[in-house]
Design a protein around this motif. Sequence first.
Motif, PDB file in Angstrom:
ATOM      1  N   ILE A   2       0.833  -1.205   0.000  1.00 23.07           N
ATOM      2  CA  ILE A   2       0.000   0.000   0.000  1.00 23.07           C
ATOM      3  C   ILE A   2       0.868   1.256   0.000  1.00 23.07           C
ATOM      4  CG2 ILE A   2      -1.609   1.365   1.388  1.00 23.07           C
ATOM      5  CD1 ILE A   2      -2.859  -1.252   2.303  1.00 23.07           C
ATOM      6  N   ALA A   3       1.946   1.234   0.796  1.00 27.19           N
ATOM      7  CA  ALA A   3       2.826   2.399   0.923  1.00 27.19           C
ATOM      8  C   ALA A   3       3.803   2.526  -0.246  1.00 27.19           C
ATOM      9  CB  ALA A   3       3.610   2.305   2.227  1.00 27.19           C
ATOM     10  N   LYS A   4       3.791   1.553  -1.159  1.00 28.60           N
ATOM     11  CA  LYS A   4       4.711   1.522  -2.297  1.00 28.60           C
ATOM     12  C   LYS A   4       6.162   1.523  -1.843  1.00 28.60           C
ATOM     13  CE  LYS A   4       1.505   3.625  -5.466  1.00 28.60           C
ATOM     14  NZ  LYS A   4       1.228   4.681  -6.402  1.00 28.60           N
ATOM     15  N   GLY A   5       6.433   0.779  -0.773  1.00 26.34           N
ATOM     16  CA  GLY A   5       7.801   0.666  -0.294  1.00 26.34           C
ATOM     17  C   GLY A   5       7.849  -0.051   1.034  1.00 26.34           C
ATOM     18  N   CYS A   6       8.990  -0.637   1.318  1.00 21.65           N
ATOM     19  CA  CYS A   6       9.154  -1.402   2.545  1.00 21.65           C
ATOM     20  C   CYS A   6       9.836  -0.556   3.614  1.00 21.65           C
ATOM     21  CB  CYS A   6       9.968  -2.664   2.264  1.00 21.65           C
ATOM     22  SG  CYS A   6      11.597  -2.300   1.582  1.00 21.65           S
ATOM     23  N   THR A   7       9.972  -1.128   4.787  1.00 28.10           N
ATOM     24  CA  THR A   7      10.592  -0.388   5.884  1.00 28.10           C
ATOM     25  C   THR A   7      12.055  -0.078   5.602  1.00 28.10           C
ATOM     26  OG1 THR A   7      11.022  -2.476   6.996  1.00 28.10           O
ATOM     27  CG2 THR A   7       9.056  -1.284   7.662  1.00 28.10           C
ATOM     28  N   SER A   8      12.753  -0.960   4.893  1.00 32.54           N
ATOM     29  CA  SER A   8      14.150  -0.648   4.589  1.00 32.54           C
ATOM     30  C   SER A   8      14.232   0.541   3.636  1.00 32.54           C
ATOM     31  CB  SER A   8      14.884  -1.859   4.023  1.00 32.54           C
ATOM     32  OG  SER A   8      14.255  -2.328   2.859  1.00 32.54           O
ATOM     33  N   LEU A  60       9.261   7.375  13.472  1.00 34.97           N
ATOM     34  CA  LEU A  60       8.741   7.774  14.788  1.00 34.97           C
ATOM     35  C   LEU A  60       7.470   6.996  15.112  1.00 34.97           C
ATOM     36  CD1 LEU A  60       9.334  11.637  14.761  1.00 34.97           C
ATOM     37  CD2 LEU A  60      10.443   9.953  16.229  1.00 34.97           C
ATOM     38  N   ALA A  61       6.589   6.838  14.122  1.00 36.06           N
ATOM     39  CA  ALA A  61       5.350   6.084  14.335  1.00 36.06           C
ATOM     40  C   ALA A  61       5.644   4.619  14.638  1.00 36.06           C
ATOM     41  CB  ALA A  61       4.447   6.202  13.104  1.00 36.06           C
ATOM     42  N   VAL A  62       6.638   4.032  13.964  1.00 34.08           N
ATOM     43  CA  VAL A  62       7.005   2.632  14.214  1.00 34.08           C
ATOM     44  C   VAL A  62       7.483   2.469  15.648  1.00 34.08           C
ATOM     45  CG1 VAL A  62       8.720   0.849  13.670  1.00 34.08           C
ATOM     46  CG2 VAL A  62       7.485   1.988  11.831  1.00 34.08           C
ATOM     47  N   PHE A  63       8.394   3.331  16.087  1.00 36.80           N
ATOM     48  CA  PHE A  63       8.929   3.208  17.448  1.00 36.80           C
ATOM     49  C   PHE A  63       7.858   3.496  18.496  1.00 36.80           C
ATOM     50  CE2 PHE A  63      13.063   3.618  15.301  1.00 36.80           C
ATOM     51  CZ  PHE A  63      13.696   2.526  15.869  1.00 36.80           C
ATOM     52  N   ALA A  64       7.020   4.504  18.252  1.00 34.12           N
ATOM     53  CA  ALA A  64       5.947   4.823  19.212  1.00 34.12           C
ATOM     54  C   ALA A  64       4.946   3.675  19.299  1.00 34.12           C
ATOM     55  CB  ALA A  64       5.249   6.121  18.804  1.00 34.12           C
ATOM     56  N   SER A  65       4.597   3.085  18.163  1.00 33.56           N
ATOM     57  CA  SER A  65       3.655   1.967  18.165  1.00 33.56           C
ATOM     58  C   SER A  65       4.247   0.750  18.874  1.00 33.56           C
ATOM     59  CB  SER A  65       3.293   1.574  16.729  1.00 33.56           C
ATOM     60  OG  SER A  65       2.696   2.657  16.064  1.00 33.56           O
ATOM     61  N   ALA A  66       5.508   0.465  18.615  1.00 29.18           N
ATOM     62  CA  ALA A  66       6.158  -0.677  19.265  1.00 29.18           C
ATOM     63  C   ALA A  66       6.233  -0.465  20.773  1.00 29.18           C
ATOM     64  CB  ALA A  66       7.555  -0.888  18.691  1.00 29.18           C
ATOM     65  N   GLY A 126      15.199   7.901   5.292  1.00 26.15           N
ATOM     66  CA  GLY A 126      15.815   8.533   6.458  1.00 26.15           C
ATOM     67  C   GLY A 126      17.163   9.147   6.138  1.00 26.15           C
ATOM     68  N   SER A 127      17.944   8.484   5.288  1.00 30.80           N
ATOM     69  CA  SER A 127      19.257   9.027   4.936  1.00 30.80           C
ATOM     70  C   SER A 127      19.137  10.315   4.133  1.00 30.80           C
ATOM     71  CB  SER A 127      20.070   7.989   4.156  1.00 30.80           C
ATOM     72  OG  SER A 127      19.527   7.797   2.872  1.00 30.80           O
ATOM     73  N   MET A 128      18.017  10.492   3.447  1.00 26.81           N
ATOM     74  CA  MET A 128      17.788  11.719   2.683  1.00 26.81           C
ATOM     75  C   MET A 128      17.002  12.752   3.493  1.00 26.81           C
ATOM     76  SD  MET A 128      17.101  10.182  -1.142  1.00 26.81           S
ATOM     77  CE  MET A 128      15.396   9.927  -0.826  1.00 26.81           C
ATOM     78  N   LEU A 129      16.765  12.424   4.783  1.00 26.09           N
ATOM     79  CA  LEU A 129      15.989  13.288   5.684  1.00 26.09           C
ATOM     80  C   LEU A 129      14.603  13.593   5.125  1.00 26.09           C
ATOM     81  CD1 LEU A 129      18.791  15.721   6.909  1.00 26.09           C
ATOM     82  CD2 LEU A 129      17.944  13.649   8.015  1.00 26.09           C
ATOM     83  N   ASN A 130      14.013  12.597   4.488  1.00 27.79           N
ATOM     84  CA  ASN A 130      12.658  12.701   3.964  1.00 27.79           C
ATOM     85  C   ASN A 130      11.697  12.791   5.148  1.00 27.79           C
ATOM     86  OD1 ASN A 130      10.052  11.996   3.042  1.00 27.79           O
ATOM     87  ND2 ASN A 130      10.926  10.923   1.293  1.00 27.79           N
ATOM     88  N   VAL A 131      10.886  13.827   5.193  1.00 26.97           N
ATOM     89  CA  VAL A 131       9.990  14.044   6.333  1.00 26.97           C
ATOM     90  C   VAL A 131       9.041  12.871   6.529  1.00 26.97           C
ATOM     91  CG1 VAL A 131       8.150  15.528   7.253  1.00 26.97           C
ATOM     92  CG2 VAL A 131      10.138  16.548   6.148  1.00 26.97           C
ATOM     93  N   GLY A 132       8.473  12.358   5.447  1.00 29.69           N
ATOM     94  CA  GLY A 132       7.570  11.219   5.552  1.00 29.69           C
ATOM     95  C   GLY A 132       8.245   9.999   6.155  1.00 29.69           C
TER      96      GLY A 132
END
Length: 190
Positions: free
Chosen positions: A147-153, A172-178, A160-166
């Motif tokens: 659905i997201a057209k991409g995986c967690t990696s 942050l949502a992954v860590f907060a949910s976990a 994340g390496s490109m400092l993409n806000v999304g």
Amino acid sequence: MTMPQALSSPAPRASPVTTGRATARPYWNPYGVGFLLGLVLLATYVVAGRGLGATAAFSAVAAWLAGTVSPAHVQESAVHARYWNEGAPLLNWTLFLLIGALIGAFVSGWQGRRLAWTVERGPNVSDNTRLVLAFAGGFIAAFGARIAKGCTSGQALTGGSMLNVGSLVFMLAVFASAYALAWFVRKEWL
């Protein structure tokens, strides 16, 4: 084969793991491995012109399977056409990335003396329950990646390496949910 000294650092409370045949070697230092993963990510930008991600490999296999039935449909499909690769979808570089990851995991397990058929689980969960939950979680993660057209990696490492806000919001949502869920499932692992 021994690992570089800078990378070999046992965890403070880690004790050797016995796999039945030999005592397992200590895990690599996670900070050193994280640094090496960063170098691999940099290399993919230099060599392939894009970052890491695994979802495209599964899409290439899907395009290949659909192409065995109807190549014309694949070429006309907006979803499959991206992975058709002029009739050779199995030459997608991310498919080789996944094959390399499987081989690397095997070599790492063999080198670390951790090759064994086991089901990692907590003391309060049966093997079957653990496998069912792992399959269900994997299916949900795969569905979400589609659905997201991409995986967690792709999101965490590349975005994340490109400092993409999304991507940063996603992590942050992954860590907060976990963190929020951990309290409810802690009894399964402790």
